[in-house]
Design an enzyme around this catalytic site. Sequence first.
Site, PDB file in Angstrom:
ATOM      1  N   LYS A   1       0.848  -1.201   0.000  1.00 24.64           N
ATOM      2  CA  LYS A   1       0.000   0.000   0.000  1.00 24.64           C
ATOM      3  C   LYS A   1       0.880   1.246   0.000  1.00 24.64           C
ATOM      4  O   LYS A   1       1.919   1.287   0.687  1.00 24.64           O
ATOM      5  CB  LYS A   1      -0.901  -0.019   1.242  1.00 24.64           C
ATOM      6  CG  LYS A   1      -1.991   1.049   1.250  1.00 24.64           C
ATOM      7  CD  LYS A   1      -2.904   0.876   2.468  1.00 24.64           C
ATOM      8  CE  LYS A   1      -4.046   1.881   2.486  1.00 24.64           C
ATOM      9  NZ  LYS A   1      -4.940   1.700   3.655  1.00 24.64           N
TER      10      LYS A   1
ATOM     11  N   SER B   1      -9.873   1.549   2.671  1.00 26.23           N
ATOM     12  CA  SER B   1      -9.043   2.349   1.804  1.00 26.23           C
ATOM     13  C   SER B   1      -7.968   1.565   1.054  1.00 26.23           C
ATOM     14  O   SER B   1      -7.395   2.076   0.105  1.00 26.23           O
ATOM     15  CB  SER B   1      -8.361   3.440   2.636  1.00 26.23           C
ATOM     16  OG  SER B   1      -7.470   2.864   3.577  1.00 26.23           O
TER      17      SER B   1
ATOM     18  N   SER C   1     -10.074  -0.826   6.857  1.00 21.69           N
ATOM     19  CA  SER C   1      -9.490  -0.696   5.518  1.00 21.69           C
ATOM     20  C   SER C   1      -8.779  -1.922   4.964  1.00 21.69           C
ATOM     21  O   SER C   1      -8.398  -1.919   3.802  1.00 21.69           O
ATOM     22  CB  SER C   1      -8.518   0.473   5.486  1.00 21.69           C
ATOM     23  OG  SER C   1      -9.241   1.658   5.321  1.00 21.69           O
TER      24      SER C   1
HETATM   25  N1  GLN Z   1     -13.287   3.691   6.071  1.00 22.37           N
HETATM   26  C1  GLN Z   1     -12.727   4.152   7.294  1.00 22.37           C
HETATM   27  C2  GLN Z   1     -12.398   5.617   7.182  1.00 22.37           C
HETATM   28  O1  GLN Z   1     -12.685   6.174   6.178  1.00 22.37           O
HETATM   29  C3  GLN Z   1     -11.525   3.337   7.654  1.00 22.37           C
HETATM   30  C4  GLN Z   1     -10.311   3.729   6.929  1.00 22.37           C
HETATM   31  C5  GLN Z   1      -9.126   2.890   7.303  1.00 22.37           C
HETATM   32  O2  GLN Z   1      -9.262   1.865   7.960  1.00 22.37           O
HETATM   33  N2  GLN Z   1      -7.963   3.397   6.935  1.00 22.37           N
HETATM   34  O3  GLN Z   1     -11.857   6.210   8.068  1.00 22.37           O
END
Ligand code: GLN
Length: 458
Positions: free
Chosen positions: A59, A134, A158
């Site tokens: 990532k 994400s 995410s």
């Molecule tokens: N979808 C969640 C957010 O937007 C989690 C994001 C993540 O785990 N990095 O914060």
Amino acid sequence: MDFDTLYSNIDQKLQIIEKDNPYNAFLSTLPESVKELKSRVKQEDYEKSRLAGVTLGIKDNIHIKGHSVSCASKILEDYTAPYNATVIDKIKDAGGIMVGKTNMDEFAMGSSTEYSAFGNVLNPSNTEKVPGGSSGGSAAAVAGDLVDVALGSDTGGSIRQPAAFCGIVGIKPTYGRVSRYGLVAFASSLDQIGPFGRSVEDAARLLEVIAGYDKNDSTSVDIEVPEYTNYVDKDIRGKTIGIPTEYFDQGLNKDINNRIQDVIKFLEKSGAEIRSISLPHTSYAVAAYYIIATAEASSNLARYDGIRYGLSEREAGLQEVYRDTRHAGFGQEVKRRILLGTYVLSSGYYEAYYDKAQRIRRLIKEDFTEAFEEVDVIFTPTTPTTAFDIGGKVEDPLAMYLSDVYTVPINLAGVPAISIPLGNDADGLPIGGQIIAPDFQEQDLIQVGDFLEKNYIQ
Ligand code: GLN
């Protein structure tokens, strides 16, 4: 596998990614990996390495020295990592071959990978759907067979949510299990790096490599790392599995509910003891998460000021440098989070929001601690719906935030969880099941996850 065969195999993959970038999963490639390995490791030693021949996507919020680490943001587009994240050193030592950096929601904020400044990612199981987020690029790269395994980061879901949407395995380790050194911070008290794989065993092997104490991350914990891959091919007789009633509310899609109920029956038939449990503060988790995560983000992202990192708009005075750089460099969602976070921390609102959210966090942690006095693991759906349409939620942040209802409580509590694929819904979209374990009991996730993967037949 000898280095030359390996080199030509990887070269083919790299060419496909560089030419077509399927699913828009990658932001950059790492063409030097095999050459670098060859210069460093002897062939006969290599065969014995734990990740020999294994290709990886990383990532793009994890530092690889000398390579860009953009976080899918314009503000870090031209930023080069000055050092390796600890997980990268560990992967290199284990002989893993890093193929490229994967696309993501900007600064890991989002649930669909549509907030990347470099274009959205497509879901390999249906390219009209989002891959989740994400870490959508990592999930699509593994699901689309571009790499064997990948690293993501999970702050509120995410890793698990994109794993569920793409039909693969994703693990969020216990907070402190994996070093965060070299991971670009979003919400430091919640962030964890974790693996994606097409099987539980593949994900377990990568976790085994990256886990462990690191003196460069004071929140990493000095507890021995079990050999997670020893926990595959076991049965689950005698395990007590909790089913929290709060995770089966009206928001849960019917196909997912039916599938999870079917799996519960199967678990019981396989010798596990099923117990209905309660995690009473679950409904407050999303609200508490979006206060704590944004508060921490507003503080962490203050460093992107146009002076110290990446993009710099220097037309006028100091205040203008800050303003113009952040205006040009941050996307809409990141700006929204910074504003929200600044607001909940501001004097007069701190007690009403941030302080209260921290108290809720404590209650959520206690919910899990109490539940784990009774059960070995907890089983839930990973997401309330399967993958949604591209464009379906970008204009509606609340709807987007609600796709995290079943994953954020786990980050707030710090406990580990895995998402495993459990077949498809009526439209052929993957369904994910989440298994949650007590702190540092990742081996239970591997054991139950691997058992279901190999024995549950839809
Ligand atoms: N979808 C969640 C957010 O937007 C989690 C994001 C993540 O785990 N990095 O914060």
